[in-house]
Enzyme design. Structure first.
Site, PDB file in Angstrom:
ATOM      1  N   CYS A 259       0.817  -1.226   0.000  1.00 53.96           N
ATOM      2  CA  CYS A 259       0.000   0.000   0.000  1.00 53.96           C
ATOM      3  C   CYS A 259       0.846   1.269   0.000  1.00 53.96           C
ATOM      4  O   CYS A 259       0.867   2.016  -0.964  1.00 53.96           O
ATOM      5  CB  CYS A 259      -0.896   0.026   1.241  1.00 53.96           C
ATOM      6  SG  CYS A 259      -1.911  -1.401   1.420  1.00 53.96           S
TER       7      CYS A 259
HETATM    8  N1  SAJ Z   1       6.595   2.381   8.553  1.00 51.52           N
HETATM    9  C1  SAJ Z   1       7.613   3.246   8.959  1.00 51.52           C
HETATM   10  N2  SAJ Z   1       7.332   4.215   9.864  1.00 51.52           N
HETATM   11  C2  SAJ Z   1       6.076   4.374  10.389  1.00 51.52           C
HETATM   12  C3  SAJ Z   1       5.043   3.492   9.954  1.00 51.52           C
HETATM   13  C4  SAJ Z   1       5.326   2.501   9.037  1.00 51.52           C
HETATM   14  O1  SAJ Z   1       8.758   3.128   8.507  1.00 51.52           O
HETATM   15  O2  SAJ Z   1       5.887   5.256  11.227  1.00 51.52           O
HETATM   16  C5  SAJ Z   1       6.893   1.353   7.553  1.00 51.52           C
HETATM   17  C6  SAJ Z   1       6.604  -0.060   8.012  1.00 51.52           C
HETATM   18  O3  SAJ Z   1       7.742  -0.643   8.616  1.00 51.52           O
HETATM   19  C7  SAJ Z   1       6.262  -0.752   6.692  1.00 51.52           C
HETATM   20  C8  SAJ Z   1       5.608   0.346   5.876  1.00 51.52           C
HETATM   21  O4  SAJ Z   1       6.033   1.586   6.460  1.00 51.52           O
HETATM   22  O5  SAJ Z   1       7.426  -1.168   6.026  1.00 51.52           O
HETATM   23  C9  SAJ Z   1       4.090   0.280   5.841  1.00 51.52           C
HETATM   24  O6  SAJ Z   1       3.665   0.211   7.163  1.00 51.52           O
HETATM   25  P1  SAJ Z   1       2.073   0.315   7.558  1.00 51.52           P
HETATM   26  O7  SAJ Z   1       1.981   0.282   9.031  1.00 51.52           O
HETATM   27  O8  SAJ Z   1       1.475   1.452   6.844  1.00 51.52           O
HETATM   28  O9  SAJ Z   1       1.553  -1.069   7.060  1.00 51.52           O
HETATM   29  P2  SAJ Z   1       0.616  -1.468   5.832  1.00 51.52           P
HETATM   30  O10 SAJ Z   1       1.273  -1.340   4.520  1.00 51.52           O
HETATM   31  O11 SAJ Z   1       0.030  -2.778   6.189  1.00 51.52           O
HETATM   32  O12 SAJ Z   1      -0.478  -0.365   5.865  1.00 51.52           O
HETATM   33  C10 SAJ Z   1      -1.804  -0.696   6.103  1.00 51.52           C
HETATM   34  C11 SAJ Z   1      -2.449   0.207   5.139  1.00 51.52           C
HETATM   35  N3  SAJ Z   1      -3.796  -0.177   4.841  1.00 51.52           N
HETATM   36  C12 SAJ Z   1      -4.248   0.039   3.563  1.00 51.52           C
HETATM   37  O13 SAJ Z   1      -3.622   0.615   2.734  1.00 51.52           O
HETATM   38  C13 SAJ Z   1      -5.560  -0.477   3.209  1.00 51.52           C
HETATM   39  C14 SAJ Z   1      -2.418   1.648   5.641  1.00 51.52           C
HETATM   40  O14 SAJ Z   1      -3.444   2.415   5.025  1.00 51.52           O
HETATM   41  C15 SAJ Z   1      -2.667   1.765   7.098  1.00 51.52           C
HETATM   42  O15 SAJ Z   1      -2.364   3.115   7.499  1.00 51.52           O
HETATM   43  C16 SAJ Z   1      -1.774   0.854   7.882  1.00 51.52           C
HETATM   44  O16 SAJ Z   1      -2.120  -0.461   7.444  1.00 51.52           O
HETATM   45  C17 SAJ Z   1      -2.003   1.010   9.374  1.00 51.52           C
HETATM   46  O17 SAJ Z   1      -1.263   0.417  10.125  1.00 51.52           O
HETATM   47  O18 SAJ Z   1      -2.879   1.785   9.775  1.00 51.52           O
END
Ligand code: SAJ
Length: 418
Positions: A259
């Site tokens: 995403c």
């Molecule tokens: N990450 C960082 N720093 C942060 C947060 C995340 O480096 O502060 C990295 C994570 O390690 C990962 C990537 O970003 O590699 C994505 O992390 P994520 O927590 O956003 O995980 P996702 O991809 O599973 O995001 C999902 C997404 N859902 C959809 O797109 C439908 C996103 O919209 C949500 O915001 C996220 O879940 C959530 O946790 O809320």
């Protein structure tokens, strides 16, 4: 109500389970024979504990096949197929177009088609609607079209597909009502309706681009604070004490998943066609894409202080998944780090408890015992175990997700921005 879910992946399969759970007559369509075989035999093809639990109880209620004629008596057809971006970061709608073509050959009058896959604003109206009208039916009159962006947070037990609030837009008022009726039957989620298809499409890319640019902000801070000897994690924790107007994000070795690193390109690409350049979003993508290399540079400098070149040094890479608590490695920064270390001829072993098939070590203990240097590339809770292990035999720990308490580490410790 009869529902067909096209695309039985990490979004479609949980949705099909929810439909079946609520007593809707549920059919699943997928082109992947292997996946269909697994579903038929009660083997969940999606690596997610929440989905696996639901699937176990409900898979027999879902008639899964690759036969699109099954949608001919559906009241609702939900499309949840992949919309990847190419290497040149152009959105690829092949799966959506192919699914919609098959649907248009089998759709019946009165059916509402709901697209959930992430697309650029304008795609449902400009790409999907003409394909559906190849059926001879008119969208908004004989058949209906809505857009409801998928929202799922793999591994999240609190917010699941059943209760995550949703955004819903449609081509016509009747289509909106029909789609809203479906979601109120299948889920227990709050449905936020918007004026039209493109508002719903835009909301999805905006919510994920918001996350991407905020992560880029703290990643840039990490580089800056590294040069000033400031602990970025501590500073963000301190800033989080502000009860309003601040939302913490955390620096790390990169941004992975299906995403966050992908969705911004839909908006960037679409805006370009209408003559606008999203410079800020593009810069955020560049910063986040630079983090795996930045992490390897820190490792290289850290080893140099110990008179060790990367070449030939035994490096244990802990974590292959794109985020903590999941086994999904799509767009994972860990894979990029592994590739860079291989190019520098490091001696590498890997361990990820959620990706056993790609791990060459059996445990964290084995990794710490074998290695000269450990790199943490995924924020799995399990890796905090390292704090309790004797690590004096290691020359260096690179904490790519800043999960360890550095006070508890006996060897040289470098984080990202700390
Ligand atoms: N990450 C960082 N720093 C942060 C947060 C995340 O480096 O502060 C990295 C994570 O390690 C990962 C990537 O970003 O590699 C994505 O992390 P994520 O927590 O956003 O995980 P996702 O991809 O599973 O995001 C999902 C997404 N859902 C959809 O797109 C439908 C996103 O919209 C949500 O915001 C996220 O879940 C959530 O946790 O809320």
């Amino acid at each position: 109500m009869k529902a067909s879910i096209v695309g039985l992946g990490y979004v479609g399969l949980p949705l099909a389970c929810e439909c079946a759970d609520e007593g809707l007559e549920t059919k699943g369509i997928d082109v992947d024979e292997e996946k269909l075989e697994k579903i038929k035999n009660g083997v969940c093809p999606v690596e997610d504990e929440v989905t696996e639990r639901k699937f176990k109880d409900l898979y027999q209620e879902i008639e899964a096949s690759k036969d699109y004629s099954n949608v001919s008596d559906s009241d609702v057809i939900v499309v949840t197929v992949p919309t990847p971006v190419s290497d040149s970061k152009e959105p690829n709608y092949d799966y959506v177009e192919s699914a919609m073509e098959s649907i248009s050959e089998n759709i019946s009058e009165g059916t509402v088609v709901i697209l959930e896959s992430t697309v650029a604003p304008g795609t449902s109206n400009k790409v999907v609607r003409p394909i559906l009208e190849q059926s001879g039916y008119e969208v908004g009159e004989d058949i209906y079209l809505a857009y409801c962006p998928e929202r799922i947070d793999p591994g999240n037990e609190e917010w699941t597909i059943k209760n995550i609030p949703r955004v819903l837009g449609a081509y016509s008022e009747e289509g909106l009502e029909k789609a809203e009726e479906f979601y109120s039957k299948a889920l227990e989620a709050e449905i936020n309706t918007v004026a039209d298809l493109k508002s719903a499409e835009a909301s999805k890319v905006v919510e994920n681009s918001f996350r991407d640019i905020n992560i880029a902000f703290v990643n840039e801070l990490a580089k800056s604070f590294d040069s000033m000897g400031i602990d970025t994690k501590e500073v963000i924790e301190a800033a989080s004490s502000k009860p309003f107007g601040f939302m913490p994000h955390w620096p790390g070795c990169g941004v992975g998943g299906h995403c966050i690193p992908v969705d911004p390109y839909y908006l960037i690409d679409q805006a370009e066609t209408s003559g606008f350049q999203h410079e800020f979003m593009e810069l955020a993508r560049e910063i986040n894409n630079s983090m795996p290399e930045y992490t390897v540079e820190k490792l290289q400098d850290g080893l140099n202080k110990h008179g060790k070149p990367v070449n030939g040094t035994k490096i244990a890479l802990l974590g292959l998944a794109y985020k903590g608590g999941v086994g999904d490695t799509r767009e994972s920064p860990a894979l990029e780090i592994r590739k860079m270390l291989e190019e520098k001829q490091a001696e590498i072993n890997t361990f990820d408890p959620y990706v056993p098939e790609d791990s060459t070590l059996e445990s964290i203990e084995e990794a710490v015992e074998w290695a000269e240097c450990v790199v943490i590339a995924t924020e799995h809770e399990e890796f905090k175990e390292i704090e309790k292990l004797g690590t004096e035999n290691l020359a260096l720990i690179i904490d790519g997700k800043n999960i360890l308490d550095r006070e508890l580490i006996e060897t040289d410790y470098l984080g990202v921005g700390r």
